[in-house]
Design a protein around this motif. Structure first.
Motif, mmCIF file in Angstrom:
data_model
loop_
_atom_site.group_PDB
_atom_site.id
_atom_site.type_symbol
_atom_site.label_atom_id
_atom_site.label_comp_id
_atom_site.label_asym_id
_atom_site.label_seq_id
_atom_site.Cartn_x
_atom_site.Cartn_y
_atom_site.Cartn_z
ATOM 1 N N LEU A 162 16.705 -4.364 5.317
ATOM 2 C CA LEU A 162 16.511 -5.512 4.427
ATOM 3 C C LEU A 162 17.621 -5.487 3.379
ATOM 4 C CD1 LEU A 162 14.921 -7.809 2.948
ATOM 5 C CD2 LEU A 162 13.493 -6.009 1.938
ATOM 6 N N VAL A 163 18.389 -6.568 3.311
ATOM 7 C CA VAL A 163 19.475 -6.674 2.328
ATOM 8 C C VAL A 163 19.182 -7.842 1.395
ATOM 9 C CG1 VAL A 163 21.958 -6.889 1.963
ATOM 10 C CG2 VAL A 163 21.107 -5.800 4.051
ATOM 11 N N ILE A 164 19.213 -7.568 0.101
ATOM 12 C CA ILE A 164 18.861 -8.563 -0.910
ATOM 13 C C ILE A 164 19.996 -8.712 -1.914
ATOM 14 C CG2 ILE A 164 17.218 -9.175 -2.741
ATOM 15 C CD1 ILE A 164 15.253 -7.173 -1.379
ATOM 16 N N GLY A 165 20.232 -9.941 -2.336
ATOM 17 C CA GLY A 165 21.110 -10.208 -3.469
ATOM 18 C C GLY A 165 20.286 -10.923 -4.522
ATOM 19 N N ALA A 166 20.148 -10.338 -5.718
ATOM 20 C CA ALA A 166 19.316 -10.942 -6.766
ATOM 21 C C ALA A 166 20.009 -10.800 -8.116
ATOM 22 C CB ALA A 166 17.943 -10.280 -6.816
ATOM 23 N N GLU A 167 19.993 -11.875 -8.877
ATOM 24 C CA GLU A 167 20.660 -11.838 -10.177
ATOM 25 C C GLU A 167 20.046 -12.834 -11.147
ATOM 26 O OE1 GLU A 167 22.381 -9.516 -11.843
ATOM 27 O OE2 GLU A 167 24.065 -9.638 -10.453
ATOM 28 N N THR A 168 19.967 -12.416 -12.413
ATOM 29 C CA THR A 168 19.538 -13.316 -13.499
ATOM 30 C C THR A 168 20.651 -13.318 -14.549
ATOM 31 O OG1 THR A 168 18.327 -11.490 -14.556
ATOM 32 C CG2 THR A 168 17.067 -12.962 -13.118
ATOM 33 N N ILE A 169 21.755 -13.956 -14.196
ATOM 34 C CA ILE A 169 22.933 -13.933 -15.080
ATOM 35 C C ILE A 169 22.695 -14.708 -16.368
ATOM 36 C CG2 ILE A 169 25.435 -14.219 -15.170
ATOM 37 C CD1 ILE A 169 25.605 -14.202 -12.283
ATOM 38 N N SER A 170 21.727 -15.603 -16.366
ATOM 39 C CA SER A 170 21.440 -16.371 -17.584
ATOM 40 C C SER A 170 21.070 -15.464 -18.750
ATOM 41 C CB SER A 170 20.315 -17.378 -17.334
ATOM 42 O OG SER A 170 19.088 -16.702 -17.059
ATOM 43 N N ARG A 171 20.689 -14.219 -18.457
ATOM 44 C CA ARG A 171 20.264 -13.284 -19.505
ATOM 45 C C ARG A 171 21.441 -12.522 -20.126
ATOM 46 N NH1 ARG A 171 14.745 -12.375 -17.625
ATOM 47 N NH2 ARG A 171 13.934 -14.506 -17.528
ATOM 48 N N VAL A 172 22.630 -12.603 -19.506
ATOM 49 C CA VAL A 172 23.761 -11.802 -20.002
ATOM 50 C C VAL A 172 24.981 -12.651 -20.355
ATOM 51 C CG1 VAL A 172 23.061 -9.714 -18.782
ATOM 52 C CG2 VAL A 172 24.599 -11.337 -17.652
ATOM 53 N N ILE A 173 24.790 -13.966 -20.464
ATOM 54 C CA ILE A 173 25.918 -14.839 -20.793
ATOM 55 C C ILE A 173 25.978 -15.106 -22.287
ATOM 56 C CG2 ILE A 173 26.099 -15.970 -18.539
ATOM 57 C CD1 ILE A 173 24.390 -18.244 -19.616
ATOM 58 N N ASP A 174 27.197 -15.314 -22.768
ATOM 59 C CA ASP A 174 27.446 -15.673 -24.156
ATOM 60 C C ASP A 174 27.412 -17.194 -24.253
ATOM 61 O OD1 ASP A 174 28.355 -16.050 -26.728
ATOM 62 O OD2 ASP A 174 30.393 -15.316 -26.334
ATOM 63 N N LEU A 175 26.411 -17.716 -24.895
ATOM 64 C CA LEU A 175 26.240 -19.174 -24.946
ATOM 65 C C LEU A 175 27.292 -19.865 -25.810
ATOM 66 C CD1 LEU A 175 22.339 -19.379 -25.119
ATOM 67 C CD2 LEU A 175 23.832 -19.700 -23.139
ATOM 68 N N ASP A 185 20.893 -18.256 -11.855
ATOM 69 C CA ASP A 185 20.015 -17.198 -11.365
ATOM 70 C C ASP A 185 19.543 -17.530 -9.948
ATOM 71 O OD1 ASP A 185 20.235 -16.298 -13.983
ATOM 72 O OD2 ASP A 185 18.313 -17.158 -14.593
ATOM 73 N N GLY A 186 19.182 -16.490 -9.198
ATOM 74 C CA GLY A 186 18.641 -16.726 -7.856
ATOM 75 C C GLY A 186 18.593 -15.449 -7.044
ATOM 76 N N ALA A 187 17.982 -15.543 -5.873
ATOM 77 C CA ALA A 187 17.877 -14.393 -4.978
ATOM 78 C C ALA A 187 17.877 -14.856 -3.529
ATOM 79 C CB ALA A 187 16.606 -13.598 -5.269
ATOM 80 N N GLY A 188 18.527 -14.062 -2.680
ATOM 81 C CA GLY A 188 18.531 -14.315 -1.243
ATOM 82 C C GLY A 188 18.358 -13.006 -0.504
ATOM 83 N N ALA A 189 17.667 -13.038 0.634
ATOM 84 C CA ALA A 189 17.404 -11.817 1.393
ATOM 85 C C ALA A 189 17.578 -12.068 2.883
ATOM 86 C CB ALA A 189 15.992 -11.312 1.116
ATOM 87 N N THR A 190 17.971 -11.019 3.588
ATOM 88 C CA THR A 190 18.129 -11.103 5.039
ATOM 89 C C THR A 190 17.595 -9.833 5.685
ATOM 90 O OG1 THR A 190 20.412 -10.386 4.647
ATOM 91 C CG2 THR A 190 20.095 -12.671 5.262
ATOM 92 N N ILE A 191 17.062 -10.000 6.890
ATOM 93 C CA ILE A 191 16.681 -8.866 7.729
ATOM 94 C C ILE A 191 17.752 -8.730 8.805
ATOM 95 C CG2 ILE A 191 15.013 -7.907 9.350
ATOM 96 C CD1 ILE A 191 13.916 -8.003 6.541
ATOM 97 N N LEU A 192 18.324 -7.534 8.898
ATOM 98 C CA LEU A 192 19.323 -7.237 9.922
ATOM 99 C C LEU A 192 18.714 -6.219 10.880
ATOM 100 C CD1 LEU A 192 22.229 -8.362 10.105
ATOM 101 C CD2 LEU A 192 23.040 -6.206 9.133
#
Length: 360
Positions: A162-175, A185-192
């Motif tokens: 199971l490979v996942i890419g997940a990020e909440t970049i909205s929490r670390v940006i300088d407004l 922000d978002g997440a995607g996953a795949t089964i290989l």
């Protein structure tokens, strides 16, 4: 022809945050230059120019009560259901991210335990032989996780990953930084899974490069452009956009071609190029340069699907999100059919670039 073991995608899943943030939301922001001086241009001009360059009209932000491991778990559940497998049979869980779990109201990274361990816990997997670990590799992290999974499968060390890419970049940006508008922000996953086949299928070849000598500081963490007593010790994501743009144009097309050459494939055999949704105009320039390496002046219509206009740049999540949306019929006038040859490609902090050739 004798059969071989190939790494094949058998399930995909995503989590798209419900909160939509349109460009108009930034009209009341106070933007500053890197030297701390206010940007002289009016916000209407800044926002219009931003949309013209990036093609982004809106992006997604997670709800206040969610963090990256939560949305990674949501995407993982969908991928597992899509593949119709028992999660206890997974050999590895690989989670790509860059900032860990960052809670609302803070910009501090929380990475202990690893996000992969947190996702495994949320999935209630008891199997101790299911190894869970993280990959911090910039925006190409999900694809690098796929490449690592391919090594595990072809070596005989794993059958399901199971490979996942997940990020909440909205929490670390300088407004107060105009570049903050690009992130989402978002997440995607795949089964290989490993599949035995007498004809090439799944991941055929891959290529990765890291240019750290000259380009390690294209994406860094730094102080707010509007330093105050309250935020003076906080660090935010910073980007050298001009140099990054040029670097990507010079190197990404060459990396993709090297990957295709390794697979013995020509660009005209490629049905889709699923590239990291970083910047609309930059991706257009990359695909044009790629085809010009083959002395082709016109890029085939529809070969590079784009969703950045309405999801923004969610880093490690953009490519698996794009893949899932196309496979599920959610991208207008786009489909991937059995027999299609697809190129995955990404570029990001490091600077890192990777590409993979995949046979559906």
């Amino acid at each position: 022809m004798s059969s071989k073991i190939y790494s094949v995608i058998t399930g995909t899943g995503i989590y798209l945050p419900k909160k939509k943030v349109k460009n108009e939301a930034f009209l009341d922001f106070k933007f500053f230059e890197s030297n701390g001086k206010p940007v002289e241009r009016p916000n209407e001009y800044i926002v219009d120019k931003f949309q013209e360059i990036t093609t982004i009209q809106e992006r997604r932000y997670v709800a206040d009560d969610l963090v990256a491991s939560d949305i990674g778990f949501f995407a993982a559940k969908k991928a597992i259901e899509d593949a119709a497998i028992d999660p206890e049979t997974l050999d590895y869980i690989i989670v790509a991210h860059n900032f860990g779990d960052v809670k609302f109201g803070s910009n501090r990274s929380d990475m202990v335990p690893a996000l992969a361990a947190r996702v495994k816990h949320k999935l209630k997997i008891k199997n101790p032989d299911c190894v869970a670990y993280d990959v911090p590799f910039g925006c190409p992290g999900w694809l690098q996780g796929m490449i690592q999974a391919d090594y595990f499968i072809k070596s005989g060390d794993a059958k399901k990953v199971l490979v996942i890419g997940a990020e909440t970049i909205s929490r670390v940006i300088d407004l107060h930084d105009r570049d903050s508008m690009i992130y989402a922000d978002g997440a995607g996953a795949t089964i290989l899974e490993g599949k035995e086949s007498s004809s090439p299928v799944g991941i055929l070849t891959h290529k990765t490069r890291s240019d750290t000598y000259r380009y390690a500081e294209m994406l860094t963490m730094g102080c707010s452009y509007n330093v105050t007593e309250k935020n003076k010790n906080d660090l935010y994501l910073k980007m050298n956009g001009r140099r990054l743009y040029q670097y990507a144009l010079e190197t990404v097309p060459l990396s993709i071609k090297a990957c295709l050459d390794k697979a013995g494939k020509d660009i005209m055999q490629v049905n889709k190029v699923l590239i990291h949704q970083a910047n609309g105009k930059m991706d257009d320039a990359i695909i044009e340069r790629l085809y010009k390496l083959y002395e082709i002046d016109e890029v085939p219509k529809g070969v590079m699907p784009m969703i950045i206009s309405w999801i923004g740049n969610s880093s490690v999540a953009t490519v698996p999100t794009l893949l899932d949306l196309i496979l599920k019929g959610s991208v207008e006038n786009q489909e991937i059919k059995p027999g299609d040859l697809v190129v995955f490609a990404s570029v990001g902090a490091g600077m890192n670039i990777n590409a993979a050739v995949y046979q559906f």
